[in-house]
Design an enzyme around this catalytic site. Structure first.
Site, PDB file in Angstrom:
ATOM      1  N   GLY A 157      34.397  40.817  29.092  1.00 50.88           N
ATOM      2  CA  GLY A 157      35.143  41.700  29.967  1.00 50.88           C
ATOM      3  C   GLY A 157      34.485  43.056  30.006  1.00 50.88           C
ATOM      4  N   ASN A 158      34.865  43.867  30.969  1.00 51.74           N
ATOM      5  CA  ASN A 158      34.292  45.198  31.088  1.00 51.74           C
ATOM      6  C   ASN A 158      35.128  46.069  32.014  1.00 51.74           C
ATOM      7  OD1 ASN A 158      33.131  44.222  33.745  1.00 51.74           O
ATOM      8  ND2 ASN A 158      31.937  42.987  32.308  1.00 51.74           N
TER       9      ASN A 158
ATOM     10  N   SER B  13      25.933  45.893  28.227  1.00 50.50           N
ATOM     11  CA  SER B  13      25.979  44.439  28.130  1.00 50.50           C
ATOM     12  C   SER B  13      26.005  43.971  26.674  1.00 50.50           C
ATOM     13  CB  SER B  13      24.741  43.861  28.829  1.00 50.50           C
ATOM     14  OG  SER B  13      24.770  42.462  28.779  1.00 50.50           O
ATOM     15  N   GLY B  14      26.949  43.076  26.369  1.00 49.23           N
ATOM     16  CA  GLY B  14      26.912  42.356  25.099  1.00 49.23           C
ATOM     17  C   GLY B  14      27.297  43.133  23.857  1.00 49.23           C
TER      18      GLY B  14
ATOM     19  N   SER C 255      26.407  46.284  31.693  1.00 45.37           N
ATOM     20  CA  SER C 255      27.051  44.975  31.797  1.00 45.37           C
ATOM     21  C   SER C 255      26.342  44.122  32.843  1.00 45.37           C
ATOM     22  CB  SER C 255      28.509  45.174  32.224  1.00 45.37           C
ATOM     23  OG  SER C 255      29.023  43.979  32.761  1.00 45.37           O
ATOM     24  N   SER C 256      26.220  42.824  32.545  1.00 43.07           N
ATOM     25  CA  SER C 256      25.569  41.932  33.517  1.00 43.07           C
ATOM     26  C   SER C 256      26.365  41.867  34.820  1.00 43.07           C
ATOM     27  CB  SER C 256      25.395  40.541  32.910  1.00 43.07           C
ATOM     28  OG  SER C 256      26.626  40.073  32.426  1.00 43.07           O
ATOM     29  N   ASP C 257      27.637  42.265  34.787  1.00 39.78           N
ATOM     30  CA  ASP C 257      28.469  42.272  35.997  1.00 39.78           C
ATOM     31  C   ASP C 257      28.349  43.574  36.774  1.00 39.78           C
ATOM     32  OD1 ASP C 257      29.682  39.710  35.503  1.00 39.78           O
ATOM     33  OD2 ASP C 257      30.895  40.671  33.947  1.00 39.78           O
TER      34      ASP C 257
ATOM     35  N   HIS D 295      37.227  43.849  34.675  1.00 39.94           N
ATOM     36  CA  HIS D 295      36.940  42.413  34.736  1.00 39.94           C
ATOM     37  C   HIS D 295      37.258  41.806  33.382  1.00 39.94           C
ATOM     38  CE1 HIS D 295      35.155  38.570  35.310  1.00 39.94           C
ATOM     39  NE2 HIS D 295      34.112  38.797  34.515  1.00 39.94           N
TER      40      HIS D 295
ATOM     41  N   HIS E 176      38.202  37.745  31.272  1.00 38.84           N
ATOM     42  CA  HIS E 176      38.398  36.301  31.359  1.00 38.84           C
ATOM     43  C   HIS E 176      39.761  35.994  30.747  1.00 38.84           C
ATOM     44  CE1 HIS E 176      33.797  35.271  31.586  1.00 38.84           C
ATOM     45  NE2 HIS E 176      34.169  36.177  32.475  1.00 38.84           N
TER      46      HIS E 176
ATOM     47  N   ASP F 271      56.420  43.094  42.691  1.00 40.92           N
ATOM     48  CA  ASP F 271      56.401  44.508  42.289  1.00 40.92           C
ATOM     49  C   ASP F 271      54.975  45.064  42.278  1.00 40.92           C
ATOM     50  OD1 ASP F 271      59.117  44.891  41.861  1.00 40.92           O
ATOM     51  OD2 ASP F 271      59.025  44.268  39.756  1.00 40.92           O
TER      52      ASP F 271
ATOM     53  N   HIS G 246      35.562  31.300  37.583  1.00 44.92           N
ATOM     54  CA  HIS G 246      35.099  32.373  36.711  1.00 44.92           C
ATOM     55  C   HIS G 246      36.296  33.129  36.133  1.00 44.92           C
ATOM     56  CE1 HIS G 246      32.123  36.034  36.378  1.00 44.92           C
ATOM     57  NE2 HIS G 246      32.930  35.935  35.343  1.00 44.92           N
TER      58      HIS G 246
ATOM     59  N   TYR H 109      60.935  54.002  43.023  1.00 43.55           N
ATOM     60  CA  TYR H 109      61.041  53.499  41.647  1.00 43.55           C
ATOM     61  C   TYR H 109      60.478  54.524  40.671  1.00 43.55           C
ATOM     62  CZ  TYR H 109      60.114  50.594  37.565  1.00 43.55           C
ATOM     63  OH  TYR H 109      60.069  50.096  36.307  1.00 43.55           O
TER      64      TYR H 109
HETATM   65 ZN   LIG Z   1      32.931  37.289  33.731  1.00 45.75          ZN
END
Ligand SMILES: [Zn+2]
Length: 236
Positions: free
Chosen positions: A26-27, A43-44, A72-74, A93, A95, A118, A167, A225
């Protein structure tokens, strides 16, 4: 210290402790539109080992302008979303398990109850599978393009998340806090929807007037609200 880098560092640390991510899956990123730069997780690197100096700052065309680690690779997916959605200030992002399960099933999450309504003005869409041509060198950028294609003509802030087929989810918002809140809400809504259809496979969509009512009392010009100061509280 760069304020944006600090903000993104803290958001990534919170994400690591949120229960939404396993290992490094995630990132979080955020953009400074005035400076035209995006800060993203490296990344990583495990979330608990992140420091301000490990954050990576990129220009919108992907050049590294600060930091020494690989982003990040994303990152190219994030950059594509920032380029196409000028309203978006931050992206998360993950998972997270149930949202990713819907993505793996290739199914949009229907509006089955007011919790969903909502937070999201309609189904949470799932992208089409990427084509073989989209799995090449430009895979991450093409993932962003397919997300943009899936949002289509809708306002990305009305349904601020998309499931990438096979994904997992990308969620966003006007700022880091909004994007984090969306990622959390998405996982809860995904869990509730799966449980609903398990209990009653024939459960239908929430009445559309009721769904609209719930979305609009929290969003838009007529929202009533919560408190006038949004920091005064959002739950309940
Ligand atoms: Zn991913």
């Amino acid at each position: 210290m760069d304020g944006l880098a600090l903000e993104v560092l803290e958001a990534n640390r919170r994400l690591g402790a949120s229960g939404l991510v396993t290992q490094t899956w995630g990132n979080v990123s955020a953009i400074d539109r005035a400076r035209g730069v995006v800060v993203i997780k490296p990344s990583g690197v495990p979330f608990e080992e992140l420091e301000c100096a490990s954050m990576v700052t990129l220009s919108l065309d992907g050049r590294r302008v600060a930091g020494t680690l690989r982003p990040s690779s994303d990152a190219r997916t994030h950059l594509e979303l920032y380029r196409c959605f000028p309203q978006v200030g931050a992206i998360v992002h993950t998972h997270s398990v149930m949202a990713s399960a819907w993505a793996q099933a290739g199914r949009p999450i229907p509006v089955l109850g007011t919790t969903h309504a909502d937070c999201f003005a309609g189904d949470i869409a799932c992208t089409r599978p990427l084509t073989p041509a989209e799995l090449g060198e430009s895979y991450e950028r093409d993932t962003g393009r397919v997300i943009v294609e899936t949002v289509g003509r809708r306002d990305p802030l009305q349904v601020p998340a998309v499931l990438v087929h096979g994904h997992g989810p990308f969620a966003w918002g006007v700022d880091v806090g909004a994007a984090e809140a969306t990622a959390q809400a998405l996982e809860v809504v995904a869990r509730m929807a799966a449980a609903t259809l398990w209990l009653n496979p024939a459960a239908g969509d929430l009445d559309s007037t009721l769904a609209r009512r719930h979305f609009l009392r929290k969003h838009g010009a007529g929202a009533y609200y919560g408190q006038a100061d949004p920091r005064a509280g959002t739950a309940g």
